[in-house]
Structure formats: structure tokens, C-alpha cells
Motif scaffolding. Structure first.
Motif, PDB file in Angstrom:
ATOM      1  N   UNK A 132       0.968  -1.101  -0.054  1.00  0.00           N
ATOM      2  CA  UNK A 132      -0.168   0.188  -0.014  1.00  0.00           C
ATOM      3  C   UNK A 132       0.915   1.298   0.056  1.00  0.00           C
ATOM      4  N   UNK A 133       1.806   1.235   0.792  1.00  0.00           N
ATOM      5  CA  UNK A 133       2.827   2.409   0.634  1.00  0.00           C
ATOM      6  C   UNK A 133       3.502   2.610  -0.743  1.00  0.00           C
ATOM      7  N   UNK A 134       3.968   1.543  -1.450  1.00  0.00           N
ATOM      8  CA  UNK A 134       4.398   1.868  -2.622  1.00  0.00           C
ATOM      9  C   UNK A 134       3.307   2.448  -3.696  1.00  0.00           C
ATOM     10  N   UNK A 135       1.959   1.681  -3.555  1.00  0.00           N
ATOM     11  CA  UNK A 135       0.937   2.366  -4.489  1.00  0.00           C
ATOM     12  C   UNK A 135       0.642   3.592  -4.419  1.00  0.00           C
ATOM     13  N   UNK A 136       0.642   3.849  -3.015  1.00  0.00           N
ATOM     14  CA  UNK A 136      -0.069   5.244  -2.708  1.00  0.00           C
ATOM     15  C   UNK A 136       1.015   6.211  -3.176  1.00  0.00           C
ATOM     16  N   UNK A 137       2.352   6.046  -2.895  1.00  0.00           N
ATOM     17  CA  UNK A 137       3.368   6.952  -3.367  1.00  0.00           C
ATOM     18  C   UNK A 137       3.412   7.301  -4.859  1.00  0.00           C
ATOM     19  N   UNK A 138       3.173   6.235  -5.633  1.00  0.00           N
ATOM     20  CA  UNK A 138       3.043   6.372  -7.102  1.00  0.00           C
ATOM     21  C   UNK A 138       2.088   6.895  -7.679  1.00  0.00           C
ATOM     22  N   UNK A 139       0.941   6.704  -6.665  1.00  0.00           N
ATOM     23  CA  UNK A 139      -0.465   7.201  -7.655  1.00  0.00           C
ATOM     24  C   UNK A 139      -0.757   8.852  -7.043  1.00  0.00           C
ATOM     25  N   UNK A 169      -0.372 -10.204  -5.085  1.00  0.00           N
ATOM     26  CA  UNK A 169      -1.398 -10.120  -6.283  1.00  0.00           C
ATOM     27  C   UNK A 169      -2.955  -9.713  -5.468  1.00  0.00           C
ATOM     28  N   UNK A 170      -3.198 -10.643  -4.721  1.00  0.00           N
ATOM     29  CA  UNK A 170      -4.469 -10.319  -3.994  1.00  0.00           C
ATOM     30  C   UNK A 170      -4.369  -9.191  -3.140  1.00  0.00           C
ATOM     31  N   UNK A 171      -3.214  -8.878  -2.658  1.00  0.00           N
ATOM     32  CA  UNK A 171      -3.182  -7.632  -1.800  1.00  0.00           C
ATOM     33  C   UNK A 171      -3.365  -6.442  -2.671  1.00  0.00           C
ATOM     34  N   UNK A 172      -2.589  -6.374  -3.724  1.00  0.00           N
ATOM     35  CA  UNK A 172      -2.413  -5.446  -4.768  1.00  0.00           C
ATOM     36  C   UNK A 172      -3.880  -5.121  -5.191  1.00  0.00           C
ATOM     37  N   UNK A 173      -4.492  -6.129  -5.692  1.00  0.00           N
ATOM     38  CA  UNK A 173      -6.108  -6.131  -6.085  1.00  0.00           C
ATOM     39  C   UNK A 173      -6.988  -5.370  -5.204  1.00  0.00           C
ATOM     40  N   UNK A 174      -6.968  -5.904  -3.927  1.00  0.00           N
ATOM     41  CA  UNK A 174      -7.759  -5.478  -3.034  1.00  0.00           C
ATOM     42  C   UNK A 174      -7.615  -4.003  -2.538  1.00  0.00           C
ATOM     43  N   UNK A 175      -6.474  -3.451  -2.540  1.00  0.00           N
ATOM     44  CA  UNK A 175      -6.023  -2.183  -2.195  1.00  0.00           C
ATOM     45  C   UNK A 175      -6.307  -1.177  -3.438  1.00  0.00           C
ATOM     46  N   UNK A 177      -8.748  -1.665  -5.571  1.00  0.00           N
ATOM     47  CA  UNK A 177     -10.403  -1.542  -5.535  1.00  0.00           C
ATOM     48  C   UNK A 177     -10.502  -0.513  -4.470  1.00  0.00           C
ATOM     49  N   UNK A 178     -10.304  -0.966  -3.049  1.00  0.00           N
ATOM     50  CA  UNK A 178     -10.924  -0.146  -1.890  1.00  0.00           C
ATOM     51  C   UNK A 178     -10.291   1.301  -1.866  1.00  0.00           C
ATOM     52  N   UNK A 179      -9.005   1.529  -2.356  1.00  0.00           N
ATOM     53  CA  UNK A 179      -8.524   2.906  -1.911  1.00  0.00           C
ATOM     54  C   UNK A 179      -8.968   3.948  -3.356  1.00  0.00           C
ATOM     55  N   UNK A 180      -8.976   3.299  -4.442  1.00  0.00           N
ATOM     56  CA  UNK A 180      -8.986   3.998  -5.605  1.00  0.00           C
ATOM     57  C   UNK A 180     -10.329   3.761  -6.699  1.00  0.00           C
ATOM     58  N   UNK A 181     -10.952   2.912  -6.156  1.00  0.00           N
ATOM     59  CA  UNK A 181     -12.157   2.394  -6.919  1.00  0.00           C
ATOM     60  C   UNK A 181     -11.742   1.988  -8.443  1.00  0.00           C
ATOM     61  N   UNK A 182     -10.680   1.361  -8.458  1.00  0.00           N
ATOM     62  CA  UNK A 182     -10.091   0.961  -9.722  1.00  0.00           C
ATOM     63  C   UNK A 182     -10.189  -0.580  -9.794  1.00  0.00           C
ATOM     64  N   UNK A 183      -9.927  -0.973 -11.177  1.00  0.00           N
ATOM     65  CA  UNK A 183      -9.817  -2.337 -11.469  1.00  0.00           C
ATOM     66  C   UNK A 183      -8.202  -2.565 -11.404  1.00  0.00           C
ATOM     67  N   UNK A 184      -7.911  -3.674 -10.782  1.00  0.00           N
ATOM     68  CA  UNK A 184      -6.426  -3.937 -10.878  1.00  0.00           C
ATOM     69  C   UNK A 184      -6.117  -4.931 -12.086  1.00  0.00           C
ATOM     70  N   UNK A 185      -4.877  -4.528 -12.651  1.00  0.00           N
ATOM     71  CA  UNK A 185      -4.275  -5.048 -13.843  1.00  0.00           C
ATOM     72  C   UNK A 185      -3.109  -5.489 -13.688  1.00  0.00           C
ATOM     73  N   UNK A 186      -2.577  -6.555 -14.547  1.00  0.00           N
ATOM     74  CA  UNK A 186      -1.152  -6.991 -14.266  1.00  0.00           C
ATOM     75  C   UNK A 186      -0.385  -7.326 -15.469  1.00  0.00           C
ATOM     76  N   UNK A 187       0.691  -7.001 -15.739  1.00  0.00           N
ATOM     77  CA  UNK A 187       1.386  -6.879 -16.978  1.00  0.00           C
ATOM     78  C   UNK A 187       2.318  -8.202 -16.796  1.00  0.00           C
ATOM     79  N   UNK A 188       2.402  -8.953 -17.714  1.00  0.00           N
ATOM     80  CA  UNK A 188       3.325 -10.212 -17.518  1.00  0.00           C
ATOM     81  C   UNK A 188       3.891 -10.738 -18.845  1.00  0.00           C
ATOM     82  N   UNK A 189       5.146 -11.344 -18.626  1.00  0.00           N
ATOM     83  CA  UNK A 189       5.862 -12.113 -19.748  1.00  0.00           C
ATOM     84  C   UNK A 189       5.309 -13.637 -19.882  1.00  0.00           C
TER      85      UNK A 189
END
Length: 296
Positions: A132-139, A169-175, A177-189
Motif C-alpha cells: 500500500x505504501x508503494x502504490x499510494x506513493x506512485x499514485x 497479487x490479491x493484496x494489490x488487487x484489494x487495495x 479497489x478499496x482505495x482508488x475504486x479501480x480495477x487491478x491490472x497485471x502485466x506479464x511475460x
């Protein structure tokens, strides 16, 4: 939620080109000024490509600040932030090595330390607090702007896959959704492996961005595995590298990818109005029945 058929990416602004170092350097020089970046973004916006899928590079903060100052001009603008900015950490890797660089960004006794020790009883508060710290800092740079989807970059997604710390991944998705009302997305190779991991941690019908092209360029597992996943798995696919960095002619590339099941969006980069308009025309031609703005 709905997703535009065509998303505009930002690789060209930061000298990222997977086939030509010379072209990458040329683009990096060209886009040193904010005005040069905004000129291309304006071309995309005016062509109807109003979703900008971008890293959280410091330069993007200049873009968001400019757009906040002109709300009428950019009334339809949408951002899909992709975090963390990979090259920031890559530069640290070059300077401090893998372990040293990760310790710069993570607190002592964080989840990476636990992973390196092979520990499986990870303290939930450590990983959740860090995430949550990293997400909020970059948002912060997107405050007041529309960010309906927030992506976790492949440099982190694929590292976590390799370590087996998929609960992140679940923690990222939950935060998100809850903090930003956004859909979580994932980029992968590695699309098939990520889908398995997301299923295991309860992230359902995820938005997943990966390389999808007819020659298998940077597609871990090969074309057949990706087509099988798109046919039989429940997720929303975003295709990148559809041109395979120029190895596939544009019309051929778009025609092939557009017929795949479960494809919601294509993300592309371009540095000229003519290339943007050409891609818009091709997407309109091959997805004509649904239109540029009607993905779901």
C-alpha cells in the motif's frame, strides 16, 4: 467496466525500443521536452485514443500536471498507471546489485528478506503495509484524474511469480479497489502461469496485459498456449507488442490479433500523428462492429 479498444503507451517517450537501440536513443533525445511529449499525446487524443497507459516515470508527473491545468481540453482523458517504474529499479540494480537495490526500496525484514530466507510464514502486515505504501506513493501524480485501471508492472509480477509470493497479487488487487475504486491490472511475460496464480489467490476475471502477436515475440510458452488461454480462461486480455517491434506489417498484425477471443484492448506506442491515425484506422477496420470506444 468498459475499456477502450485502443490504448496509447509511453515506451517511445523514454527511449524503449526492443529491436533498435539507435531508434530508442533518437526517440529519447526527441522527447526530452514536455512540449514534444504533449504534441504526440494531443495527436492521440484528437484521434480518439483517450486512454494513456503509462509508467509512473517522473516525467509523467509533468504530463498529469499539464492536463490538470486544462480540464476542458482533456475532459475525456483517462490514465492506466503502470507501477512501479521498471527502469528506476533497473538503474539501481546496475549501481548497487540485485540485493542492494532491493534493500533501497524495501524496509529491513520486508517480504523480500523473508523470501530470500525461504520463509513461508510471511507477516501479513509487512507485505500489506509495503504494498500500500508503494502504490499510494506512485499514485500521487494522478490525483484528481481518472484512473479506472491500475497495473502492476511485469518486472514485479514476474518476480513474484518466480518467488511464489502470489498472495501479493490479491493484496494489490484489494487495495486498488478499496482505495482508488479501480480495477487491478497485471502485466506479464508469462500469461498462462500468471492466470493460474491469480486463480489460486482469488483474483477473478483479471485484466492481464501481455505480448500477443502472431510470431510469438516475447511470449513465454508460445503462441498456442496464449491462444488456448484466451479461448478457455476467464480474463480480460490487453495485447501489447502486437507488431513484434516492427517484425509484422501493421495490417497483418492487427487483423490477426483482432480475431482472437477475449481480447479487450490493444496498447501501442507511436511518435507521429500519421502512425497514430493509421493504427486507429486499422483497429476501426478489423473491430468495426464494436467500434474503438466500446470494449467491455
Amino acid at each position: 467496466m468498459t475499456m477502450d479498444r485502443l490504448l496509447f503507451g509511453d515506451n517511445q517517450f523514454f527511449g524503449v525500443n526492443h529491436m533498435s537501440e539507435e531508434k530508442a536513443r533518437s526517440q529519447a533525445m526527441r522527447f526530452q521536452s514536455l512540449d514534444a511529449v504533449m504534441s504526440v499525446l494531443d495527436s492521440a487524443y484528437d484521434a480518439g485514443v483517450t486512454t494513456f497507459m503509462c509508467t509512473t516515470h517522473d516525467r509523467i508527473a509533468e504530463v498529469t500536471e499539464r492536463m490538470r491545468k486544462e480540464p476542458a481540453r482533456y475532459a475525456e482523458q483517462v490514465f492506466y498507471p503502470c507501477m512501479p517504474y521498471a527502469h528506476k529499479y533497473a538503474n539501481a540494480m546496475a549501481e548497487s546489485g540485485m540485493i542492494g537495490s532491493i534493500r533501497q526500496f524495501l524496509p529491513d525484514e520486508g517480504f523480500f528478506d523473508a523470501a530470500m530466507r525461504g520463509g513461508k510464514s510471511l507477516a501479513k502486515k509487512d507485505i500489506e503495509g509495503l504494498t500500500t505504501l508503494l502504490i499510494d506513493a506512485e499514485m500521487k501524480m494522478f490525483e484528481g484524474l481518472k484512473t479506472p485501471v491500475i497495473f502492476l508492472q511485469n518486472v514485479v509480477v514476474d518476480l513474484l511469480l518466480g518467488l511464489g509470493f502470489t498472495e501479493a497479487f490479491r493484496i494489490f488487487a484489494d487495495h486498488v479497489k478499496a482505495r482508488y475504486g479501480a480495477e487491478p491490472g497485471f502485466i506479464t511475460m508469462n500469461l498462462p502461469k500468471l492466470l493460474d496464480a491469480l486463480d489460486e489467490v482469488g483474483v477473478h476475471n483479471p485484466i492481464v496485459c501481455s505480448n500477443i502477436n502472431k510470431i510469438g515475440f516475447r511470449m513465454c510458452g508460445g503462441v498456442d498456449a496464449y491462444v488456448d488461454a484466451m479461448t478457455n480462461r476467464e480474463f480480460r486480455a490487453v495485447a501489447m507488442s502486437v507488431y513484434a517491434s516492427g517484425a509484422i506489417p501493421p495490417a497483418e498484425a492487427i487483423e490477426w490479433v483482432a480475431q482472437l477471443p477475449n481480447l479487450k484492448s490493444i496498447v501501442f506506442g507511436a511518435s507521429s500523428r500519421s502512425n497514430i491515425e493509421s493504427t486507429v484506422e486499422l483497429v476501426g477496420r478489423y473491430w468495426l462492429a464494436e467500434g474503438l470506444k466500446e470494449g467491455s
